[in-house]
Design a protein around this motif. Structure first.
Motif, short mmCIF file in Angstrom:
data_model
loop_
_atom_site.label_atom_id
_atom_site.label_comp_id
_atom_site.label_asym_id
_atom_site.label_seq_id
_atom_site.Cartn_x
_atom_site.Cartn_y
_atom_site.Cartn_z
N MET A 1 -6.59 6.32 -2.17
CA MET A 1 -5.72 5.48 -1.35
C MET A 1 -5.62 4.10 -1.99
N GLU A 2 -4.38 3.64 -2.16
CA GLU A 2 -4.16 2.30 -2.66
C GLU A 2 -4.53 1.29 -1.59
N GLN A 3 -4.65 0.05 -1.99
CA GLN A 3 -4.94 -1.01 -1.04
C GLN A 3 -3.77 -1.19 -0.08
N GLU A 67 1.21 0.84 1.90
CA GLU A 67 0.35 1.38 0.85
C GLU A 67 1.29 1.62 -0.32
N GLY A 68 1.18 0.79 -1.34
CA GLY A 68 2.16 0.84 -2.42
C GLY A 68 3.52 0.47 -1.84
N ILE A 69 4.51 1.33 -2.03
CA ILE A 69 5.84 1.03 -1.48
C ILE A 69 6.06 1.68 -0.11
N GLU A 70 5.11 2.54 0.30
CA GLU A 70 5.28 3.23 1.58
C GLU A 70 4.84 2.37 2.76
N ALA A 71 5.73 2.21 3.72
CA ALA A 71 5.39 1.52 4.97
C ALA A 71 4.64 2.51 5.85
#
Length: 173
Positions: A1-3, A67-71
């Motif tokens: 999981m990204e920050q 998370e990254g580009i995902e809301a």
């Protein structure tokens, strides 16, 4: 999981807010409501007109968790006349902390709550308050863990169904 990053939302984020709102409200509450009541609520409360008005209100703030580009969730705060009830200048309302179900248990809600607390402290507010459905034990536990206590109840309509929300408050001073 990204920050997970929390960013202030603007009018340009209307479709994102609308999409997350519709998805998370359905995921969280469809099991306890009829299809007709859900459809009516989603159509009334997550229409483009309604979300645009909320995003444009000078006494409301929105923050999106990404998370990254995902809301993956969002926070809506209200002060002054934007508050759904109390409308006292000393308080700030957390109207929504909505997190996609795939991100439950990953601290996204806590990060959004932490931003709400930070905003309340920066604005010198005396307390945070919110309403939470009495049949949403996961959310109630989350708020209790963060120091909220029940101080009243109010009616919250989902479609034509009148439901009871617990009103919870956290004193900051």
């Amino acid at each position: 999981m990204e920050q997970i990053v929390i960013q202030k939302a603007s009018l340009g984020d209307m479709a994102t807010i609308q999409g997350i709102g519709r998805q998370t409200f359905f995921e969280t509450f469809a099991h306890g409501n009829t299809g007709d009541d859900m459809d009516k609520y989603l159509d009334e409360h997550f229409s483009e007109v309604k979300i645009k008005a909320e995003l444009s209100h000078p006494e409301s703030l929105f923050f999106i968790a990404r998370e990254g580009i995902e809301a993956v969730g969002y926070l809506k705060l209200n002060t002054g006349q934007a508050q759904t009830e109390l409308q006292e200048k000393e308080g700030i309302e957390i109207e929504r902390i909505y997190v996609k179900s795939a991100y439950h248990g990953k601290k996204v809600g806590q990060l959004l709550y932490d931003r709400a607390l930070e905003i309340a402290q920066l604005q010198g507010k005396s307390y945070l308050w919110l309403g939470v459905w009495e049949e949403n034990p996961r959310a109630i536990r989350f708020y209790e863990k963060n120091g909220f206590v029940v101080f009243d109840k109010h009616i919250f309509k989902v479609g034509n169904d009148e439901q009871t929300d617990l009103m919870m408050k956290k004193e900051l001073r």
